[in-house]
Design a protein around this motif. Structure first.
Motif, short mmCIF file in Angstrom:
data_model
loop_
_atom_site.label_atom_id
_atom_site.label_comp_id
_atom_site.label_asym_id
_atom_site.label_seq_id
_atom_site.Cartn_x
_atom_site.Cartn_y
_atom_site.Cartn_z
N ALA A 184 0.84 -1.20 0.00
CA ALA A 184 0.00 0.00 0.00
C ALA A 184 0.87 1.25 0.00
CB ALA A 184 -0.94 -0.01 1.20
N ALA A 185 2.03 1.19 0.66
CA ALA A 185 2.94 2.34 0.68
C ALA A 185 3.50 2.65 -0.69
CB ALA A 185 4.08 2.09 1.67
N ASP A 186 3.51 1.68 -1.61
CA ASP A 186 4.03 1.88 -2.96
C ASP A 186 3.05 2.63 -3.86
OD1 ASP A 186 6.34 0.40 -2.37
OD2 ASP A 186 5.40 -1.48 -2.98
N LEU A 187 1.78 2.70 -3.45
CA LEU A 187 0.75 3.33 -4.28
C LEU A 187 0.80 4.84 -4.18
CD1 LEU A 187 -2.33 1.08 -3.45
CD2 LEU A 187 -0.84 0.96 -5.45
N PRO A 188 0.46 5.54 -5.25
CA PRO A 188 0.33 7.00 -5.15
C PRO A 188 -0.90 7.33 -4.31
CG PRO A 188 -0.36 6.24 -7.31
CD PRO A 188 0.18 5.04 -6.59
N ALA A 195 2.09 -1.56 4.99
CA ALA A 195 2.81 -2.79 4.64
C ALA A 195 1.90 -3.83 3.98
CB ALA A 195 3.44 -3.39 5.90
N ALA A 196 0.61 -3.56 3.91
CA ALA A 196 -0.32 -4.51 3.30
C ALA A 196 0.01 -4.70 1.82
CB ALA A 196 -1.76 -4.03 3.45
N ILE A 197 -0.07 -5.92 1.36
CA ILE A 197 0.19 -6.22 -0.05
C ILE A 197 -1.08 -5.93 -0.85
CG2 ILE A 197 0.84 -8.01 -1.72
CD1 ILE A 197 3.09 -7.14 0.25
N VAL A 198 -0.95 -5.03 -1.82
CA VAL A 198 -2.09 -4.71 -2.68
C VAL A 198 -2.08 -5.55 -3.96
CG1 VAL A 198 -2.42 -2.39 -1.76
CG2 VAL A 198 -0.93 -2.73 -3.74
N HIS A 199 -0.93 -6.08 -4.31
CA HIS A 199 -0.85 -7.00 -5.44
C HIS A 199 0.49 -7.74 -5.41
CE1 HIS A 199 -1.65 -8.82 -9.29
NE2 HIS A 199 -0.48 -8.41 -9.73
N ALA A 200 0.39 -9.06 -5.55
CA ALA A 200 1.58 -9.91 -5.68
C ALA A 200 1.33 -10.87 -6.83
CB ALA A 200 1.83 -10.69 -4.39
N CYS A 201 2.39 -11.20 -7.54
CA CYS A 201 2.26 -12.11 -8.68
C CYS A 201 3.48 -13.04 -8.73
CB CYS A 201 2.14 -11.32 -9.98
SG CYS A 201 1.93 -12.37 -11.44
N LEU A 202 3.18 -14.33 -8.69
CA LEU A 202 4.20 -15.37 -8.80
C LEU A 202 4.02 -16.04 -10.15
CD1 LEU A 202 6.42 -17.15 -7.46
CD2 LEU A 202 4.55 -18.53 -6.51
N ASP A 203 5.04 -15.97 -11.01
CA ASP A 203 5.00 -16.63 -12.31
C ASP A 203 5.53 -18.04 -12.14
OD1 ASP A 203 6.50 -17.51 -14.91
OD2 ASP A 203 5.01 -16.04 -15.55
N ILE A 204 4.70 -19.01 -12.53
CA ILE A 204 5.08 -20.43 -12.42
C ILE A 204 4.90 -21.04 -13.80
CG2 ILE A 204 4.64 -22.61 -11.24
CD1 ILE A 204 3.10 -20.84 -9.12
N GLY A 205 5.97 -21.10 -14.53
CA GLY A 205 5.92 -21.70 -15.87
C GLY A 205 4.94 -21.02 -16.81
N GLY A 206 4.85 -19.71 -16.72
CA GLY A 206 3.96 -18.96 -17.60
C GLY A 206 2.55 -18.79 -17.05
#
Length: 139
Positions: free
Chosen positions: A35-39, A50-61
């Protein structure tokens, strides 16, 4: 081409869960935005920076995406679905299943089935339900 990828919602432990999945399942964590990364935005309630607003794990595409619950509303327990994983070897499936089971709840122990060499179901310590398959298809 259309794809369908799961998006999980956590109650404040998204970062821990996604780092665990990266280590356990493999793949590469592409995004971990707080959340701190957002404008600053109008009409957006202040929350945990510190809350995660978006996370992305790429697993074989394919993508396993997630965030923490926002707006002060806790996420409901995950139910009615499983995240399905398939491994080419029985040993790799067993390793992943064991790691996901640590602190979690086994719903169906790993065992031989009529459609694949080994299969099991578990809800991990973060509340995510998993189906783990491994080895050659038998049906």
């Amino acid at each position: 081409m259309t794809t369908i990828d799961p998006y999980l919602i956590f109650n404040g432990n998204c970062a821990e869960a996604m780092r665990f999945y990266e280590k356990t399942i493999g793949g590469k964590l592409e995004t971990m935005m707080t959340a701190a990364d957002l404008p600053p935005q109008e009409n957006c309630p202040a929350g945990n920076p510190a809350a995660i607003v978006h996370a992305c794990l790429d697993i074989g595409g394919r993508k396993l995406m997630a965030s923490d619950s926002m707006g002060g509303q806790p996420a409901e327990p995950m139910s009615g679905f499983f995240v399905a994983t398939v491994y080419p070897s029985v040993d790799e499936a067993r390793r992943v299943f064991a790691a996901l089971s640590d602190g979690g709840q086994v719903r169906m122990p790993m065992g031989k089935t009529f459609w694949v060499e080994i299969f099991g179901m578990v809800v991990d310590r973060f509340g995510t339900p998993w189906m783990v398959s491994g080895g050659a298809a038998t049906a």
